[in-house]
Design a protein around this motif. Structure first.
Motif, mmCIF file in Angstrom:
data_model
loop_
_atom_site.group_PDB
_atom_site.id
_atom_site.type_symbol
_atom_site.label_atom_id
_atom_site.label_comp_id
_atom_site.label_asym_id
_atom_site.label_seq_id
_atom_site.Cartn_x
_atom_site.Cartn_y
_atom_site.Cartn_z
ATOM 1 N N LYS A 53 0.826 -1.210 0.000
ATOM 2 C CA LYS A 53 0.000 0.000 0.000
ATOM 3 C C LYS A 53 0.861 1.261 0.000
ATOM 4 N N ILE A 54 1.992 1.218 0.712
ATOM 5 C CA ILE A 54 2.894 2.373 0.730
ATOM 6 C C ILE A 54 3.419 2.658 -0.668
ATOM 7 N N TYR A 55 3.883 1.616 -1.345
ATOM 8 C CA TYR A 55 4.393 1.792 -2.709
ATOM 9 C C TYR A 55 3.308 2.362 -3.624
ATOM 10 N N ALA A 56 2.081 1.840 -3.483
ATOM 11 C CA ALA A 56 0.989 2.285 -4.348
ATOM 12 C C ALA A 56 0.631 3.744 -4.078
ATOM 13 N N ALA A 57 0.560 4.128 -2.797
ATOM 14 C CA ALA A 57 0.176 5.498 -2.449
ATOM 15 C C ALA A 57 1.195 6.505 -2.967
ATOM 16 N N LYS A 58 2.474 6.141 -2.894
ATOM 17 C CA LYS A 58 3.539 7.042 -3.326
ATOM 18 C C LYS A 58 3.791 7.000 -4.825
ATOM 19 N N GLY A 59 3.334 5.916 -5.499
ATOM 20 C CA GLY A 59 3.730 5.709 -6.874
ATOM 21 C C GLY A 59 5.207 5.378 -6.935
ATOM 22 N N ARG A 60 5.681 4.638 -5.946
ATOM 23 C CA ARG A 60 7.108 4.355 -5.744
ATOM 24 C C ARG A 60 7.474 3.008 -6.359
ATOM 25 N N PRO A 61 8.596 2.895 -7.050
ATOM 26 C CA PRO A 61 9.031 1.596 -7.567
ATOM 27 C C PRO A 61 9.186 0.586 -6.433
ATOM 28 N N SER A 62 8.691 -0.631 -6.626
ATOM 29 C CA SER A 62 8.677 -1.615 -5.549
ATOM 30 C C SER A 62 10.043 -2.205 -5.247
ATOM 31 N N THR A 148 4.652 11.931 -2.869
ATOM 32 C CA THR A 148 4.614 11.094 -4.060
ATOM 33 C C THR A 148 6.032 10.946 -4.598
ATOM 34 N N SER A 149 6.314 9.817 -5.217
ATOM 35 C CA SER A 149 7.672 9.461 -5.607
ATOM 36 C C SER A 149 8.284 10.518 -6.525
ATOM 37 N N GLY A 150 9.514 10.921 -6.178
ATOM 38 C CA GLY A 150 10.245 11.891 -6.989
ATOM 39 C C GLY A 150 10.054 13.330 -6.568
ATOM 40 N N ARG A 151 9.025 13.619 -5.756
ATOM 41 C CA ARG A 151 8.743 14.995 -5.342
ATOM 42 C C ARG A 151 9.583 15.385 -4.133
ATOM 43 N N PRO A 152 9.711 16.676 -3.837
ATOM 44 C CA PRO A 152 10.429 17.082 -2.631
ATOM 45 C C PRO A 152 9.801 16.454 -1.394
ATOM 46 N N SER A 153 10.642 16.018 -0.477
ATOM 47 C CA SER A 153 10.139 15.392 0.744
ATOM 48 C C SER A 153 9.369 16.415 1.586
ATOM 49 N N VAL A 160 2.364 16.926 3.039
ATOM 50 C CA VAL A 160 1.837 15.563 2.937
ATOM 51 C C VAL A 160 0.437 15.591 2.338
ATOM 52 N N GLU A 161 -0.393 16.488 2.852
ATOM 53 C CA GLU A 161 -1.770 16.579 2.355
ATOM 54 C C GLU A 161 -1.792 16.932 0.872
ATOM 55 N N GLU A 162 -0.881 17.804 0.456
ATOM 56 C CA GLU A 162 -0.790 18.219 -0.945
ATOM 57 C C GLU A 162 -0.540 17.021 -1.862
ATOM 58 N N ASP A 163 0.319 16.111 -1.432
ATOM 59 C CA ASP A 163 0.693 14.964 -2.263
ATOM 60 C C ASP A 163 -0.209 13.755 -2.066
ATOM 61 N N LEU A 164 -0.595 13.484 -0.809
ATOM 62 C CA LEU A 164 -1.215 12.196 -0.487
ATOM 63 C C LEU A 164 -2.619 12.297 0.083
ATOM 64 N N GLY A 165 -3.155 13.502 0.186
ATOM 65 C CA GLY A 165 -4.514 13.648 0.671
ATOM 66 C C GLY A 165 -5.499 12.835 -0.172
ATOM 67 N N GLY A 166 -6.335 12.043 0.494
ATOM 68 C CA GLY A 166 -7.290 11.188 -0.210
ATOM 69 C C GLY A 166 -6.718 9.846 -0.612
ATOM 70 N N ARG A 167 -5.415 9.619 -0.343
ATOM 71 C CA ARG A 167 -4.763 8.356 -0.720
ATOM 72 C C ARG A 167 -4.297 7.554 0.492
ATOM 73 N N TYR A 237 18.140 8.185 -9.796
ATOM 74 C CA TYR A 237 18.718 9.327 -10.524
ATOM 75 C C TYR A 237 18.077 10.657 -10.177
ATOM 76 N N LYS A 238 16.764 10.780 -10.371
ATOM 77 C CA LYS A 238 16.114 12.068 -10.123
ATOM 78 C C LYS A 238 15.143 11.914 -8.966
ATOM 79 N N HIS A 239 15.244 12.820 -8.015
ATOM 80 C CA HIS A 239 14.508 12.699 -6.771
ATOM 81 C C HIS A 239 14.318 14.104 -6.222
ATOM 82 N N TYR A 240 13.337 14.276 -5.351
ATOM 83 C CA TYR A 240 13.145 15.549 -4.647
ATOM 84 C C TYR A 240 12.848 16.721 -5.595
ATOM 85 N N ALA A 241 12.376 16.451 -6.790
ATOM 86 C CA ALA A 241 12.374 17.475 -7.839
ATOM 87 C C ALA A 241 11.126 18.359 -7.847
ATOM 88 N N PRO A 242 11.306 19.675 -8.094
ATOM 89 C CA PRO A 242 10.164 20.539 -8.382
ATOM 90 C C PRO A 242 9.687 20.272 -9.807
#
Length: 351
Positions: A53-62, A148-153, A160-167, A237-242
């Motif tokens: 569920k964590i991977y799915a919510a973030k869109g993170r590679p498993s 969400t994966s790749g976005r600034p922490s 958190v609400e901006e990225d994951l609210g409702g998820r 390679y790319k992480h934390y990106a605007p």
């Protein structure tokens, strides 16, 4: 899904916050919570479905491993196959705190939590909300950053609400995170301890405790070796990106300002919206409409604490082209530049 947001006040504690959060975790749900570094997205580390569920919510590679958060040293006996002497020395010096150690995992830890690896990343956070959540829930908490994966922490609950609210099920709002950069990660499953991600705990601090340590080349290079699986979060390679195009300009103060102003003039002549990330000491050198002051060069902690919030403000400002000064330094500057370079996809102009 409706995401419940509850305030955590360390001085006036509401027991209902942790009771509800603990129940969600035991039931296999997800709770975002503050740590001293950044907000984490937590699930039961020993429940494979919760990790999925964590991977799915973030869109993170498993194949990107999760960090297991613990509240006492006894947890190491459950999670790790063996506990090296170096792990005990580092824990004695830096736990609770912003340190993650990679150890060979026990059979209790599912591969869904470790990204398919036979090692596990473990840390003991010092934030009281994180400690109370682990204790009250009765589970070890697998928690990557709550974005969400790749976005600034996230360093604020609003991020958190901006990225994951409702998820996700719940967000514990404990205010701004103190450090603002993720934990230092050191691999103790290899013959020579190796830093996989720089953070508040520096190489010099590690070596003061356990002697020589290596540094993984991906900290300063632009990617993993083809086919290599990441052993720790943040090695991709790319992480934390605007959302805008970010470029770092490195060199002397006046030369950097002149080059950034030149690039700004070019982009603005094309009708593009530009922004600068600068220090308090250099703010007045720039002619850009959007100037985000990240902190003072005399206080690296201020730059680290503000980095992700500044990158997120770039998005809110609608910046299409972003130019940042370099903030390299021997201490915390290594961690700051590691994050900034990955956010820029390693695009840097050296003068």
């Amino acid at each position: 899904m409706k995401t419940v947001i509850m305030k955590y006040d360390r001085d006036h504690k509401d027991p209902g916050v942790m009771e509800q959060a603990g129940r969600i975790l035991r039931d296999g749900g997800l709770v975002a919570f503050p740590t001293e570094t950044v907000y984490g997205l937590g699930g039961d580390a020993l429940n494979p479905r919760a990790s999925q569920k964590i991977y799915a919510a973030k869109g993170r590679p498993s194949d990107n491993p999760l960090i297991v958060h613990i509240a006492d040293m006894e947890a190491l006996k459950v999670l790790a196959r063996e506990i090296p002497e170096n792990a005990l020395k580092l824990a004695d010096r830096f736990w609770p705190g912003p340190l993650t150690m990679i150890l060979n995992k026990s059979d209790a830890v599912p591969h869904e939590t470790t990204g398919g690896l036979d090692t596990v990343a473990i840390r003991m956070p010092s934030h009281p909300a994180a400690y109370e959540l682990i204790r009250s829930s009765g589970v070890y908490i697998a928690a990557p950053s709550a974005n969400t994966s790749g976005r600034p922490s996230p360093t604020l609950a609003s991020h958190v609400e901006e990225d994951l609210g409702g998820r996700i099920d719940m967000i514990i709002d404990g205010g701004r995170c103190d450090i603002g950069l993720e934990s230092s990660i050191i691999d103790l499953s290899v013959p020579v301890p190796t830093i996989l991600r720089p953070g508040y705990i520096t190489r010099a601090m590690f070596e003061d405790v356990i002697g020589h340590v290596d540094v993984d080349p991906t900290i300063v290079s632009d990617s993993l070796i083809p086919g290599q699986k990441p052993k720790a979060p943040g090695m991709r390679y790319k992480h934390y990106a605007p959302r805008g195009d970010l470029t770092i300009v490195e060199g002397g103060r006046q030369a950097v300002a002149a080059k950034i102003n030149e690039l700004i003039a070019l982009r603005e002549s094309q009708g593009r919206r530009t922004a600068v990330i600068c220090s308090e000491e250099t703010r007045n050198l720039y002619r850009c409409g959007i100037r985000e002051t990240i902190g003072s060069r005399e206080h690296e902690e201020s730059i680290a604490a503000n980095l992700y919030d500044v990158l997120r403000r770039m998005d809110r400002d609608g910046a299409e082209y972003i130019y940042s000064e370099s903030f390299a330094g021997a201490g915390l500057g290594t961690a700051i530049m590691n994050r900034l370079l990955k956010a820029a996809g390693h695009k840097i102009i050296r003068l």
